[in-house]
Scaffold this active site. Structure first.
Site, short mmCIF file in Angstrom:
data_model
loop_
_atom_site.label_atom_id
_atom_site.label_comp_id
_atom_site.label_asym_id
_atom_site.label_seq_id
_atom_site.Cartn_x
_atom_site.Cartn_y
_atom_site.Cartn_z
N LYS A 25 0.83 -1.21 0.00
CA LYS A 25 0.00 0.00 0.00
C LYS A 25 0.86 1.25 0.00
O LYS A 25 0.51 2.25 -0.61
CB LYS A 25 -0.98 0.00 1.17
CG LYS A 25 -0.39 0.47 2.47
CD LYS A 25 -1.46 0.96 3.43
CE LYS A 25 -0.86 1.38 4.75
NZ LYS A 25 -0.32 2.73 4.82
N ASN A 26 2.03 1.20 0.67
CA ASN A 26 2.85 2.41 0.75
C ASN A 26 3.54 2.74 -0.56
O ASN A 26 4.03 3.85 -0.73
CB ASN A 26 3.87 2.28 1.88
CG ASN A 26 3.21 2.42 3.24
OD1 ASN A 26 2.03 2.75 3.33
ND2 ASN A 26 3.96 2.15 4.29
N CYS A 125 -1.86 7.96 11.19
CA CYS A 125 -1.76 7.25 12.46
C CYS A 125 -1.20 8.16 13.54
O CYS A 125 -0.30 8.96 13.29
CB CYS A 125 -0.84 6.05 12.29
SG CYS A 125 -1.62 4.72 11.39
N ARG A 130 4.79 14.00 13.50
CA ARG A 130 4.69 13.92 12.05
C ARG A 130 4.52 15.28 11.37
O ARG A 130 3.52 15.54 10.70
CB ARG A 130 3.57 12.95 11.66
CG ARG A 130 3.71 11.62 12.36
CD ARG A 130 2.76 10.59 11.84
NE ARG A 130 3.28 9.89 10.68
CZ ARG A 130 2.65 8.90 10.07
NH1 ARG A 130 1.48 8.52 10.47
NH2 ARG A 130 3.17 8.30 9.03
N ASP A 329 7.41 0.01 11.22
CA ASP A 329 6.05 -0.53 11.08
C ASP A 329 5.94 -1.97 11.56
O ASP A 329 4.83 -2.49 11.71
CB ASP A 329 5.58 -0.43 9.61
CG ASP A 329 5.26 1.00 9.22
OD1 ASP A 329 5.27 1.88 10.09
OD2 ASP A 329 4.98 1.25 8.02
N ARG A 426 -7.16 -0.31 7.18
CA ARG A 426 -6.39 0.65 6.37
C ARG A 426 -5.13 0.02 5.79
O ARG A 426 -4.61 0.49 4.77
CB ARG A 426 -6.01 1.87 7.21
CG ARG A 426 -7.18 2.81 7.45
CD ARG A 426 -6.75 4.10 8.11
NE ARG A 426 -5.50 4.59 7.53
CZ ARG A 426 -4.68 5.43 8.13
NH1 ARG A 426 -4.97 5.90 9.31
NH2 ARG A 426 -3.57 5.82 7.54
C1 UD1 Z 1 6.10 6.27 5.64
C2 UD1 Z 1 5.15 5.11 5.74
C3 UD1 Z 1 4.98 4.69 7.20
C4 UD1 Z 1 6.34 4.41 7.83
C5 UD1 Z 1 7.29 5.57 7.61
C6 UD1 Z 1 8.69 5.29 8.10
C7 UD1 Z 1 3.65 5.59 3.91
C8 UD1 Z 1 2.28 5.93 3.49
N1 UD1 Z 1 3.85 5.51 5.22
O1 UD1 Z 1 5.50 7.34 6.36
O2 UD1 Z 1 4.16 3.52 7.22
O3 UD1 Z 1 6.16 4.22 9.22
O4 UD1 Z 1 7.36 5.91 6.23
O5 UD1 Z 1 9.18 4.15 7.51
O6 UD1 Z 1 4.52 5.34 3.09
N2 UD1 Z 1 9.38 14.04 9.43
C9 UD1 Z 1 9.68 15.35 9.76
N3 UD1 Z 1 9.34 16.33 8.88
C10 UD1 Z 1 8.73 16.06 7.69
C11 UD1 Z 1 8.44 14.73 7.34
C12 UD1 Z 1 8.78 13.73 8.25
O7 UD1 Z 1 10.24 15.64 10.82
O8 UD1 Z 1 8.45 17.02 6.93
C13 UD1 Z 1 9.71 12.98 10.40
C14 UD1 Z 1 8.50 12.19 10.88
O9 UD1 Z 1 7.85 12.86 11.91
C15 UD1 Z 1 9.16 10.90 11.34
C16 UD1 Z 1 10.33 10.74 10.36
O10 UD1 Z 1 10.51 12.01 9.74
O11 UD1 Z 1 9.68 11.07 12.64
C17 UD1 Z 1 10.13 9.72 9.28
O12 UD1 Z 1 8.85 9.91 8.71
P1 UD1 Z 1 8.59 9.62 7.17
O13 UD1 Z 1 9.67 8.76 6.65
O14 UD1 Z 1 8.33 10.91 6.50
O15 UD1 Z 1 7.26 8.79 7.24
P2 UD1 Z 1 6.04 8.83 6.22
O16 UD1 Z 1 6.53 9.05 4.84
O17 UD1 Z 1 4.98 9.70 6.75
#
Ligand code: UD1
Length: 445
Positions: A25-26, A125, A130, A329, A426
């Site tokens: 899904k991701n 979630c 985030r 995850d 989800r």
């Molecule tokens: C994706 C996955 C999620 C997984 C995560 C980490 C999807 C839909 N979801 O989430 O299942 O748990 O990767 O493997 O693909 N961060 C910041 N600033 C930003 C963006 C992110 O500080 O602008 C931080 C987040 O809070 C977190 C870290 O970076 O602490 C990693 O998050 P990120 O890799 O961005 O996760 P997602 O892409 O949201």
């Protein structure tokens, strides 16, 4: 609100059979967003029927795109066609986006194509703060202006004669899957070259890029920490090349890993089919070290949980990391595993600051867990888990914690009810049917 009613196996390893892993899904969510980069219809295959995919489809429809499910192979329609020619709006629906953080990924292709995008602070979630600062600073480096007033309003500067985003050198101050994918997709239609540094290397990103490159995008370095994108200067990718190169989602490594832990704890023998064991190296290595008999081929894993009592499995410590490290995850599932094996394990979460909320539920079933800090717990095992007294229920807190409490309920003695299972839906397609096919007594009410 639907519930799962689960009859625990009380430590017996009786589940047996095969589960076929669905498309990731991701990755699929990002391919759906990338459809906005094309001048006509694209076909996406091996798409999972999870709620997140349905939400992303609805968001695209509200923007004016045509999204339809079609037959792939087999009985269930796992293929999708997305045609964004009718796409007029760039305002991402607030209510739908509030349900799912991955909606923010749409801003990259929208901004690349239309020079503007509006969206609410994204939901998803509840596992940490985030923020989206990496997205915003990336867009600003590419020449966009952002305003925030409850919603984010991003547009390429109206004072500039240049309508497209401009290529830029962006060094992410933190490794982020979503920011890597989003800025990369924005850069596909930008003017000039973009260099992204400190990128995420997850296989889901590689999967989408291989497709985009087959359709004419020029993205180099994916799967490494530096990605270079040669922008088209506003020219959309051609749907003719997309017709010859449908997107095919890779198998979902998190779903496969979830079933692998289930197999180690609850199965006599479980085959996990249509997966890519190479994407699960960190988990497989640890389970093997622990003593779990696991055999892999290029596309399947067989786990025979029944050959030893759990108490003879050795414990280990885990620290979550970006790919190829141990996936955050899979952290809640490995916590359940640690409650069932001998010794004291340390589990450290480095990606999110709020991902141990399920610990109270495991403790209420009898797990022996100490919270060291918001990002570190220790688990002593093995514990005999027992269902909650009649009348008390457990709640799925997020997609993965939801799977973990189902897993713990299966390990426990007695009947457990898990509520809020829409969150589990989800990320896991028809979980109860798949568990039933292995011999588990799990009913959706
Ligand atoms: C994706 C996955 C999620 C997984 C995560 C980490 C999807 C839909 N979801 O989430 O299942 O748990 O990767 O493997 O693909 N961060 C910041 N600033 C930003 C963006 C992110 O500080 O602008 C931080 C987040 O809070 C977190 C870290 O970076 O602490 C990693 O998050 P990120 O890799 O961005 O996760 P997602 O892409 O949201």
């Amino acid at each position: 609100m639907e519930k799962f009613v689960i009859q625990g196996l009380g430590g017996k390893k009786t589940l047996k059979g095969t589960v076929r892993v669905n498309g990731a899904k991701n990755a699929a969510l990002k391919a759906m967003a990338a459809a906005v980069l094309f001048d006509g219809p694209v076909r996406l295959k091996n798409m999972p029927h999870t709620e997140d995919i349905h939400i992303q489809a609805e968001i695209l429809r509200k923007l004016g795109a045509d999204v339809s499910w079609t037959k792939d192979s087999g009985e269930i329609d796992h293929a999708m066609e997305i045609d964004t020619r009718g796409l007029r709006s760039t305002d991402i629906d607030g209510e739908l986006a509030g349900k799912m953080r991955a909606s923010v990924v749409l801003t990259g292709p929208l901004l690349g194509r239309f020079g503007k995008a509006t969206f609410p602070a994204p939901g998803g979630c509840v596992i940490g703060a985030r923020p989206i600062d990496l997205f915003i600073s990336g867009y600003e480096a590419m020449g966009a202006m952002t305003k925030e007033d409850g919603v984010y309003d991003i547009s390429v500067s109206p004072k500039s004669k240049v309508q497209s985003l401009k290529g830029a050198n962006i060094i992410f101050k933190k490794v982020s899957v979503g920011a890597t994918e989003t800025l990369m997709m924005a850069a596909v239609l930008a003017e000039g070259k973009t260099v992204l540094e400190n990128c995420a290397c997850e296989p889901e990103i590689v999967n989408v890029v291989e497709w985009l490159n087959a359709c004419g995008a020029k993205i180099k370095g994916v799967g490494t920490s530096t990605i270079e994108i040669e922008g088209t200067g506003g020219r959309l990718l051609s749907s003719e090349s997309a017709a010859k190169n449908p997107y095919v989602a890779i198998p979902d490594r998190i779903e496969a890993g979830s079933y692998l832990v289930l197999g180690a704890l609850c199965a006599d023998e479980l085959k996990i089919d249509d997966c890519r064991p190479e994407h699960l190296g960190a988990l497989i290595d640890l389970l093997k070290l622990s003593g779990v008999p696991i055999k892999t081929t290029d596309s399947s894993i067989v786990v025979s949980g029944n050959t030893m009592p759990d108490s003879s499995f050795k414990t280990f410590d885990v620290t979550t990391k970006e790919y190829p490290g141990f996936a955050t995850d899979l952290q809640p599932m490995i916590a359940v595993y640690m409650t069932q094996v001998s010794g004291r394990s340390k589990l450290t979460e480095t990606i999110y600051e709020g991902r141990f909320k399920y610990v109270d539920d495991l403790k209420s079933l009898g797990a022996d867990i100490d919270t060291v800090s918001s990002q570190e717990i220790t688990i002593s095992g093995p514990s005999r888990l027992k269902a909650l007294p009649a009348g008390r229920e457990m709640k799925a807190l997020d997609i993965r914690a939801g799977f973990a409490v189902v897993l713990a309920a299966l390990c426990a003695e007695g009947e457990t009810t898990v509520t809020n299972i829409g969150l589990i839906d989800r990320g896991y397609e028809r979980l109860e049917e798949r568990l039933q096919s292995l011999g588990a007594d799990v009913v959706r009410n």
